[in-house]
Each structure stands twice: as C-alpha cells, then as structure tokens.
Design a protein around this motif. Structure first.
Motif, short mmCIF file in Angstrom:
data_model
loop_
_atom_site.label_atom_id
_atom_site.label_comp_id
_atom_site.label_asym_id
_atom_site.label_seq_id
_atom_site.Cartn_x
_atom_site.Cartn_y
_atom_site.Cartn_z
N PHE A 12 0.72 -1.31 -0.04
CA PHE A 12 -0.07 -0.17 0.01
C PHE A 12 0.88 1.12 -0.04
CE2 PHE A 12 -3.15 -2.70 2.18
CZ PHE A 12 -4.28 -2.71 1.06
N GLY A 13 2.18 1.17 0.46
CA GLY A 13 3.05 2.35 0.46
C GLY A 13 3.21 3.35 -0.62
N ALA A 14 3.04 4.44 -0.50
CA ALA A 14 3.13 5.50 -1.78
C ALA A 14 4.52 5.71 -2.29
CB ALA A 14 2.69 6.71 -1.43
N PHE A 15 5.47 5.17 -1.57
CA PHE A 15 6.94 5.24 -1.94
C PHE A 15 7.52 4.19 -2.61
CE2 PHE A 15 7.01 7.86 2.25
CZ PHE A 15 6.49 9.00 1.62
N GLN A 16 6.92 3.83 -3.98
CA GLN A 16 7.22 2.77 -4.59
C GLN A 16 6.57 3.18 -6.12
OE1 GLN A 16 5.58 -0.99 -3.66
NE2 GLN A 16 3.96 -0.14 -2.44
N HIS A 17 6.94 2.36 -7.12
CA HIS A 17 6.73 2.78 -8.41
C HIS A 17 5.33 2.28 -8.72
CE1 HIS A 17 10.39 4.30 -9.88
NE2 HIS A 17 11.06 3.26 -9.51
N TYR A 18 4.89 0.98 -7.97
CA TYR A 18 3.52 0.26 -8.22
C TYR A 18 3.19 0.18 -6.77
CZ TYR A 18 4.96 -0.34 -12.99
OH TYR A 18 5.33 -0.15 -14.28
N ALA A 19 2.06 0.89 -6.45
CA ALA A 19 1.05 0.61 -5.45
C ALA A 19 -0.38 0.00 -5.47
CB ALA A 19 1.13 1.84 -4.52
#
Length: 338
Positions: free
Chosen positions: A101-108
C-alpha cells in the motif's frame, strides 16, 4: 510478466538513511486497484515513523514501506473494483501499513474506497497533495461521532453556523476550510499573517494570527452572537485555546483533533481523528465518490497546499524527509515525482 517494482524501505526501527530496493509487484485484491505511481506527497507521520519507529506505532512491521498520498495511472483492476479501468488517472489514500500500500514505490495497491478519478488537465503533482489532508478533514467534519456537519455540496447554502479551524494553511486545515465552506458553514481560522490571504482564498470568512498574545480573547469576542459548530485542531498544543473558545461560545461543544488532545475541560468533548476510518463508514463514499470527482472536474475544489517538488525518483524520498524534519515549509506540501 509483471513489471519490475522498486520501493523505499525503512529496513529496521529508526534506520537512517532509507534504502531503495527491489520489491514484489503488488497484487490487487477484492475492491482494490494497482496504480503506477506518478507522484507521492509527504506528511509529518512519514518522517516521524523513521525517527521514532515502534515508539510511535508499536505494531509496525519491518522492512517498512511508507507513504499515504499518491497519484498515478491505474494498471490493474481487482475484483469488485470495476468502477475504475486500466488507464484511469487517479489520486488515492494508502490503504494501510502493508508494503503493497505504501506510496513510496513505483507500483502501489489502493483500496477503491479512498480513490478518486482526476481530470485530464490536473497534474499528478497537484493531485498527490490531497488524499491524507482531505481524509483527515473529512473524518473530523462528517463522521457521526465527531462534528457530524452537513455534507458538502457543489452549490452550498449558508446554514448560519460558524466553525473554528486552527491552522488553516496546513494540509488538514486547507482541506477542512474548503469542505466546511462547501457544507454551508462560515469558517474562522488561524494562521501566520503571511498566509491570511491564502486562507481567505480557500473561503475563510475571518483569519486570526495564531501568534497573537490575545488570540484566545480575540476568538472568544469574534464568536459572540455566533452559533458555534465546534472546532478542528490541527497542531498539537493549540487544543487548549480551541477548547476555551468553543467552551465559551454558544453552540456545539465538540473539538476534533488531528493529534492526541491534551487535558479536555469539563463541558467539552474532544477526540483524535484517524483518516483511514472513513473507509468503514459512509464518509468515504460521500467524499471520494459523491463530492470530489465532480468538484475537481468543475474546478470547485482546489488541490492545495501547492506541491513543492523535492526531486524525481525514489532516491529523493530521504531528502524530502530531511526537509520536512527541518521545518520551514509553509502553505506547501513536499512531493517527489516518479
């Protein structure tokens, strides 16, 4: 073959610096979508998690992927999520504290209860500043066990009640002012003098200097003859003043707090807001389905505070944390593009 995914990790409690590493491509479960993240915004909780770790949330699992605010393009649609389709541009609030769920990645992954489609002419960087501030404000204003205000409308009619919002230029304050005005309430708020015009442009009727030594007396005087709809406290430590003003005003005696309230005086009710709770009640749909899509498309809701872009790429997330910790960002919200 699934796309390659990378994420920013806090590898262990209080670890510094953050690490960018490969991570599994997330799945879309029931009522969920996967987005390719184009922009992620930052909130104080993000760097507090890094600084405090389990002292802040003792249930955190490591390695941890954070980030609540994101905007991007839908790349996968799970079961019972057919109101979205691949290619849709959306903004969304992270669905929890799991890595996917984290926003700090390329795909969430996003739970569709806190996702809104955005117009083609709305930049992802602007859209990304909205979700957590909006959700926190909406929980404070509309949940039945909080202020329980009238719902927002695209054509609001004044209802004769006045709401006090402390820290109107903050992310939560910015959204609370806009929502309350859309619900027909007169809004009194506080800020530093440099942000008076900003708060008035959002719809606040009056703005008071929260550094003034007479701020409590000034607000009590301003509420004379008004019907108070209660109060919203954004910053820890300012609740005492809001409690006093609400206690001495005619009307509702409830104060919603974005941080843990201090000593609550007799005659006042106060509780802390948790943004994610609107997924479990009617407020999530009220805001993310019924109000926001049309409000954005008709330009009747503004994506503010303005994004302050720290950099492009996951390697800039630690710099954003450091800038946030250092303070000094006013009426803006830190954003990283991906």
């Amino acid at each position: 073959m699934a796309p390659v995914n990378k994420a920013v990790f806090i590898t262990e409690p209080k670890a510094y610096p953050l690490k960018v590493e490969s991570t599994p491509y997330p799945t879309a479960g029931d009522g969920e979508i996967v987005i390719k993240v184009a922009a992620a915004a930052f909130n104080p909780v993000d760097w507090f998690i890094q600084i405090m770790g389990k002292d802040l949330f003792d249930w955190l699992q490591y390695p941890f992927v954070g980030g609540n605010d994101m905007a991007g393009t839908v790349v996968e649609v799970g079961p019972n999520a057919s109101k979205f389709k691949i290619g849709d541009r959306v903004l969304g609030l992270a669905g929890g504290f799991e890595a996917r769920f984290g926003a700090f990645q390329h795909y969430a992954t996003l739970n569709i209860k806190t996702v809104t489609p955005i117009p083609a002419d709305l930049d992802f960087t602007e859209a990304a500043v909205v979700p957590l501030g909006l959700a926190t404000a909406a929980c404070a204003l509309y949940q039945k066990d909080f202020l329980a205000l009238d719902p927002p409308s695209l054509s609001p009619k004044p209802n004769g009640k006045t709401l006090l919002i402390w820290a109107g230029a903050s992310s939560v304050g910015t959204n609370a002012i806009q929502l309350a005005v859309a619900s027909g309430y007169e809004v009194y708020t506080t800020s530093s003098p440099k942000n008076f015009d900003y708060c008035k442009q959002l719809g606040a009727a009056r703005v008071f200097d929260y550094h003034s030594p007479t701020i409590t007396e000034d607000l009590i005087e301003a509420f004379k003859g008004k019907t108070c709809a209660g109060g919203v406290v954004v910053h820890r430590g300012s609740d005492k003043i809001v409690f006093e003003v609400v206690r001495k005003s005619e009307g509702d005696k409830f104060v919603a707090c974005a941080s843990p309230p201090g000593d609550i005086p007799e005659g006042i009710q106060a509780k802390m807001v948790f943004a994610g709770t609107l997924r479990d009640n009617e407020v999530g749909s009220l805001i993310f389905d019924k109000f926001l899509p049309e409000a954005l498309s008709q330009k009747k809701y503004r994506c503010l505070p303005k994004p302050l872009i720290v950099g492009h790429g996951l390697e800039h997330v630690q710099a954003a944390f450091d800038q946030g910790k250092a303070g000094g960002v006013s009426a803006q919200k830190l954003v990283v593009t991906l």
